[in-house]
Design a protein around this motif. Structure first.
Motif, PDB file in Angstrom:
ATOM      1  N   ALA A 240      29.988  38.011  37.307  1.00 17.95           N
ATOM      2  CA  ALA A 240      30.130  38.313  38.737  1.00 17.95           C
ATOM      3  C   ALA A 240      31.417  39.099  38.977  1.00 17.95           C
ATOM      4  O   ALA A 240      32.423  38.909  38.289  1.00 17.95           O
ATOM      5  N   ASP A 241      31.384  39.981  39.947  1.00 16.68           N
ATOM      6  CA  ASP A 241      32.544  40.776  40.334  1.00 16.68           C
ATOM      7  C   ASP A 241      33.197  40.105  41.537  1.00 16.68           C
ATOM      8  O   ASP A 241      32.657  40.136  42.640  1.00 16.68           O
ATOM      9  N   LEU A 242      34.354  39.485  41.306  1.00 16.96           N
ATOM     10  CA  LEU A 242      35.088  38.799  42.366  1.00 16.96           C
ATOM     11  C   LEU A 242      36.442  39.471  42.613  1.00 16.96           C
ATOM     12  O   LEU A 242      37.370  38.841  43.119  1.00 16.96           O
ATOM     13  N   ARG A 243      36.536  40.752  42.286  1.00 17.93           N
ATOM     14  CA  ARG A 243      37.806  41.455  42.497  1.00 17.93           C
ATOM     15  C   ARG A 243      38.143  41.482  43.985  1.00 17.93           C
ATOM     16  O   ARG A 243      37.334  41.895  44.808  1.00 17.93           O
ATOM     17  N   GLY A 244      39.336  41.005  44.303  1.00 19.35           N
ATOM     18  CA  GLY A 244      39.816  41.051  45.674  1.00 19.35           C
ATOM     19  C   GLY A 244      39.168  40.059  46.627  1.00 19.35           C
ATOM     20  O   GLY A 244      39.438  40.085  47.823  1.00 19.35           O
ATOM     21  N   VAL A 245      38.337  39.164  46.119  1.00 24.24           N
ATOM     22  CA  VAL A 245      37.696  38.171  46.988  1.00 24.24           C
ATOM     23  C   VAL A 245      38.745  37.187  47.492  1.00 24.24           C
ATOM     24  O   VAL A 245      39.712  36.880  46.798  1.00 24.24           O
ATOM     25  N   LYS A 246      38.575  36.713  48.712  1.00 22.12           N
ATOM     26  CA  LYS A 246      39.460  35.684  49.277  1.00 22.12           C
ATOM     27  C   LYS A 246      38.625  34.428  49.498  1.00 22.12           C
ATOM     28  O   LYS A 246      37.701  34.426  50.308  1.00 22.12           O
ATOM     29  N   LEU A 247      38.945  33.385  48.731  1.00 22.37           N
ATOM     30  CA  LEU A 247      38.222  32.118  48.811  1.00 22.37           C
ATOM     31  C   LEU A 247      39.094  31.093  49.529  1.00 22.37           C
ATOM     32  O   LEU A 247      40.202  30.803  49.089  1.00 22.37           O
TER      33      LEU A 247
ATOM     34  N   ARG B 200      40.067  39.782  38.815  1.00 21.10           N
ATOM     35  CA  ARG B 200      41.293  40.537  39.075  1.00 21.10           C
ATOM     36  C   ARG B 200      41.523  40.665  40.582  1.00 21.10           C
ATOM     37  O   ARG B 200      40.664  41.130  41.313  1.00 21.10           O
ATOM     38  N   GLY B 201      42.703  40.208  41.016  1.00 20.72           N
ATOM     39  CA  GLY B 201      43.066  40.290  42.426  1.00 20.72           C
ATOM     40  C   GLY B 201      42.387  39.254  43.311  1.00 20.72           C
ATOM     41  O   GLY B 201      42.543  39.283  44.527  1.00 20.72           O
ATOM     42  N   ALA B 202      41.666  38.317  42.730  1.00 20.16           N
ATOM     43  CA  ALA B 202      40.990  37.275  43.522  1.00 20.16           C
ATOM     44  C   ALA B 202      42.006  36.246  44.009  1.00 20.16           C
ATOM     45  O   ALA B 202      42.957  35.919  43.310  1.00 20.16           O
ATOM     46  N   ASP B 203      41.802  35.740  45.219  1.00 17.28           N
ATOM     47  CA  ASP B 203      42.642  34.686  45.777  1.00 17.28           C
ATOM     48  C   ASP B 203      41.868  33.374  45.686  1.00 17.28           C
ATOM     49  O   ASP B 203      40.944  33.129  46.455  1.00 17.28           O
ATOM     50  N   LEU B 204      42.260  32.551  44.708  1.00 16.98           N
ATOM     51  CA  LEU B 204      41.597  31.273  44.450  1.00 16.98           C
ATOM     52  C   LEU B 204      42.482  30.095  44.848  1.00 16.98           C
ATOM     53  O   LEU B 204      42.267  28.969  44.424  1.00 16.98           O
TER      54      LEU B 204
ATOM     55  N   ARG C  37      37.993  37.638  33.365  1.00 20.28           N
ATOM     56  CA  ARG C  37      39.200  38.462  33.365  1.00 20.28           C
ATOM     57  C   ARG C  37      40.025  38.197  34.616  1.00 20.28           C
ATOM     58  O   ARG C  37      39.475  38.038  35.702  1.00 20.28           O
ATOM     59  N   TYR C  38      41.340  38.216  34.441  1.00 20.82           N
ATOM     60  CA  TYR C  38      42.253  38.081  35.577  1.00 20.82           C
ATOM     61  C   TYR C  38      43.448  38.994  35.333  1.00 20.82           C
ATOM     62  O   TYR C  38      43.625  39.523  34.238  1.00 20.82           O
ATOM     63  N   ASN C  39      44.252  39.202  36.362  1.00 20.56           N
ATOM     64  CA  ASN C  39      45.463  40.003  36.207  1.00 20.56           C
ATOM     65  C   ASN C  39      46.611  39.363  36.980  1.00 20.56           C
ATOM     66  O   ASN C  39      46.470  38.244  37.498  1.00 20.56           O
ATOM     67  N   ASP C  40      47.721  40.070  37.069  1.00 21.15           N
ATOM     68  CA  ASP C  40      48.892  39.536  37.775  1.00 21.15           C
ATOM     69  C   ASP C  40      48.626  39.321  39.258  1.00 21.15           C
ATOM     70  O   ASP C  40      49.349  38.564  39.908  1.00 21.15           O
ATOM     71  N   ASP C  41      47.629  39.979  39.819  1.00 20.05           N
ATOM     72  CA  ASP C  41      47.327  39.855  41.243  1.00 20.05           C
ATOM     73  C   ASP C  41      46.389  38.688  41.556  1.00 20.05           C
ATOM     74  O   ASP C  41      46.131  38.394  42.720  1.00 20.05           O
ATOM     75  N   THR C  42      45.863  38.034  40.536  1.00 22.62           N
ATOM     76  CA  THR C  42      44.980  36.883  40.741  1.00 22.62           C
ATOM     77  C   THR C  42      45.843  35.697  41.191  1.00 22.62           C
ATOM     78  O   THR C  42      46.853  35.391  40.570  1.00 22.62           O
ATOM     79  N   ILE C  43      45.426  35.043  42.267  1.00 18.95           N
ATOM     80  CA  ILE C  43      46.150  33.883  42.789  1.00 18.95           C
ATOM     81  C   ILE C  43      45.330  32.636  42.445  1.00 18.95           C
ATOM     82  O   ILE C  43      44.182  32.500  42.856  1.00 18.95           O
ATOM     83  N   TRP C  44      45.962  31.733  41.681  1.00 20.36           N
ATOM     84  CA  TRP C  44      45.289  30.514  41.215  1.00 20.36           C
ATOM     85  C   TRP C  44      45.578  29.345  42.160  1.00 20.36           C
ATOM     86  O   TRP C  44      46.464  29.441  43.011  1.00 20.36           O
ATOM     87  N   PRO C  45      44.861  28.215  42.032  1.00 18.27           N
ATOM     88  CA  PRO C  45      45.033  27.090  42.947  1.00 18.27           C
ATOM     89  C   PRO C  45      46.474  26.570  43.037  1.00 18.27           C
ATOM     90  O   PRO C  45      46.887  26.093  44.086  1.00 18.27           O
ATOM     91  N   HIS C  46      47.220  26.641  41.959  1.00 17.46           N
ATOM     92  CA  HIS C  46      48.639  26.287  41.994  1.00 17.46           C
ATOM     93  C   HIS C  46      49.348  27.005  40.862  1.00 17.46           C
ATOM     94  O   HIS C  46      48.732  27.461  39.904  1.00 17.46           O
TER      95      HIS C  46
ATOM     96  N   SER D 219      44.557  30.956  30.914  1.00 20.10           N
ATOM     97  CA  SER D 219      44.255  31.187  29.497  1.00 20.10           C
ATOM     98  C   SER D 219      43.776  29.906  28.829  1.00 20.10           C
ATOM     99  O   SER D 219      42.853  29.937  28.007  1.00 20.10           O
ATOM    100  N   ALA D 220      44.376  28.779  29.189  1.00 20.71           N
ATOM    101  CA  ALA D 220      43.950  27.495  28.631  1.00 20.71           C
ATOM    102  C   ALA D 220      42.536  27.140  29.088  1.00 20.71           C
ATOM    103  O   ALA D 220      41.838  26.388  28.414  1.00 20.71           O
ATOM    104  N   ALA D 221      42.127  27.702  30.224  1.00 22.67           N
ATOM    105  CA  ALA D 221      40.772  27.460  30.743  1.00 22.67           C
ATOM    106  C   ALA D 221      39.766  28.470  30.192  1.00 22.67           C
ATOM    107  O   ALA D 221      38.605  28.454  30.570  1.00 22.67           O
ATOM    108  N   GLY D 222      40.235  29.364  29.316  1.00 22.47           N
ATOM    109  CA  GLY D 222      39.327  30.313  28.683  1.00 22.47           C
ATOM    110  C   GLY D 222      39.327  31.715  29.264  1.00 22.47           C
ATOM    111  O   GLY D 222      38.650  32.604  28.766  1.00 22.47           O
ATOM    112  N   ALA D 223      40.105  31.936  30.324  1.00 21.54           N
ATOM    113  CA  ALA D 223      40.148  33.267  30.949  1.00 21.54           C
ATOM    114  C   ALA D 223      41.065  34.183  30.138  1.00 21.54           C
ATOM    115  O   ALA D 223      41.964  33.735  29.423  1.00 21.54           O
ATOM    116  N   LEU D 224      40.825  35.477  30.255  1.00 23.13           N
ATOM    117  CA  LEU D 224      41.576  36.478  29.503  1.00 23.13           C
ATOM    118  C   LEU D 224      42.382  37.359  30.448  1.00 23.13           C
ATOM    119  O   LEU D 224      41.846  37.892  31.420  1.00 23.13           O
TER     120      LEU D 224
END
Length: 170
Positions: A104-111, A127-131, A145-154, A160-165
């Protein structure tokens, strides 16, 4: 008959489980309080659409395009969203528990207040998703895939430990 009236009338007549609206164009449409559990919406265009209080649990939404859509209080639990495009969508108070969102393409999505627990996001583009306000308990992020713009829950979450690259290129 307009397509939204057709959908409602068909669901009222035969129920939603056998509905097939493959390749429909629902761009800029509003679907409010639709009961579409188990329906087939493969390759449907929901671009810039608004879906509110809509049940799409167990639905097939493979290759569906939700880019720039607003999804509010919708149920996508156990839905199949293989290669669905949710780029730049605004998703609020939705349930994706157990959904399959491979590629799925979730680039820039705001959740916001979204339940992604036990969902599978294999090879998804985050990449760039707000999670930040997302329940990710039991989520499978292998090869996503994720990048520096991806916002994680905390800030202590290690994707990476969860398997993302990490993917630094655009």
């Amino acid at each position: 008959m307009p397509v939204l009236e057709l959908i409602k009338a068909t669901v009222e007549t035969i129920g939603s489980e056998k509905i097939n609206f493959t390749d429909e164009d629902l761009t800029n449409r509003t679907l409010k309080a639709y009961k579409l559990k188990g329906s087939n919406f493969t390759r449907v265009k929901f671009c810039s659409a608004t879906l509110e209080d809509t049940d799409l649990s167990e639905a097939t939404l493979e290759w569906a395009d939700f880019s720039d859509a607003s999804l509010i209080n919708c149920d996508f639990s156990n839905a199949k969203l293989f290669q669905a495009n949710l780029s730049d969508a605004k998703v609020e108070d939705c349930n994706f528990k157990g959904a399959y969102m491979g590629k799925a393409d979730l680039r820039g999505v705001k959740l916001m207040e979204v339940d992604l627990s036990n969902s599978k996001l294999h090879y998804a583009d985050l990449r760039g998703a707000d999670l930040e306000k997302t329940n990710m308990e039991g989520i499978d992020l292998r090869w996503s895939r994720y990048n520096d713009d991806t916002i994680w829950p905390h800030e202590k979450f290690d994707p990476s430990a969860a398997g993302a690259l990490f993917y630094g290129r655009e």
